[in-house]
Design an enzyme around this catalytic site. Structure first.
Site, PDB file in Angstrom:
ATOM      1  N   GLU A  12       0.836  -1.256   0.151  1.00 62.89           N
ATOM      2  CA  GLU A  12       0.001  -0.027  -0.030  1.00 62.89           C
ATOM      3  C   GLU A  12       0.975   1.436  -0.008  1.00 62.89           C
ATOM      4  O   GLU A  12       0.399   2.164  -0.837  1.00 62.89           O
ATOM      5  CB  GLU A  12      -0.931   0.027   1.240  1.00 62.89           C
ATOM      6  CG  GLU A  12      -1.954   1.093   1.310  1.00 62.89           C
ATOM      7  CD  GLU A  12      -2.669   1.146   0.065  1.00 62.89           C
ATOM      8  OE1 GLU A  12      -3.010   2.468  -0.388  1.00 62.89           O
ATOM      9  OE2 GLU A  12      -3.390   0.353  -0.289  1.00 62.89           O
ATOM     10  N   GLU A  19       1.563   6.479  -6.989  1.00 61.00           N
ATOM     11  CA  GLU A  19       0.282   7.415  -7.265  1.00 61.00           C
ATOM     12  C   GLU A  19       0.729   9.107  -7.001  1.00 61.00           C
ATOM     13  O   GLU A  19       0.504   9.885  -7.901  1.00 61.00           O
ATOM     14  CB  GLU A  19      -0.873   7.332  -6.416  1.00 61.00           C
ATOM     15  CG  GLU A  19      -1.493   5.780  -7.120  1.00 61.00           C
ATOM     16  CD  GLU A  19      -3.056   5.762  -6.332  1.00 61.00           C
ATOM     17  OE1 GLU A  19      -3.244   6.640  -5.358  1.00 61.00           O
ATOM     18  OE2 GLU A  19      -3.529   4.813  -6.497  1.00 61.00           O
TER      19      GLU A  19
END
Length: 84
Positions: A12, A19
């Site tokens: 994650e 991102e």
């Protein structure tokens, strides 16, 4: 099981870094940006599926998925709580 949780957290964090980097470079819609974000999200999903499957295949009753859904049910069948 704990290593699977850490694996999900690490994946994650890497996904968030990807991102953030892609958003920093450009906010425009591009097919490669979309692909990078989708692949990062898919890796997180695979990590979560790994975690779920490891819950069901634990060596003891305490690591079973039943323990997390029905924590008091394991004590009903336990030898320590049965009358002698």
């Amino acid at each position: 099981m704990i290593s699977c949780v850490f694996l999900v957290l690490i994946v994650e964090l890497i996904n968030s870094a990807i991102e953030a980097t892609v958003d920093r470079i450009s906010l425009d819609d591009h097919r490669l940006v979309k692909r990078a974000k989708n692949i990062g999200s898919a890796s997180v999903l695979i990590g979560l599926l790994n975690l779920v499957t490891s819950l069901g295949t634990g060596p003891t009753e305490l690591t079973s998925w039943k323990f997390y859904l029905f924590p008091m049910s394991i004590f009903r069948g336990s030898m320590a709580f049965q009358r002698q």
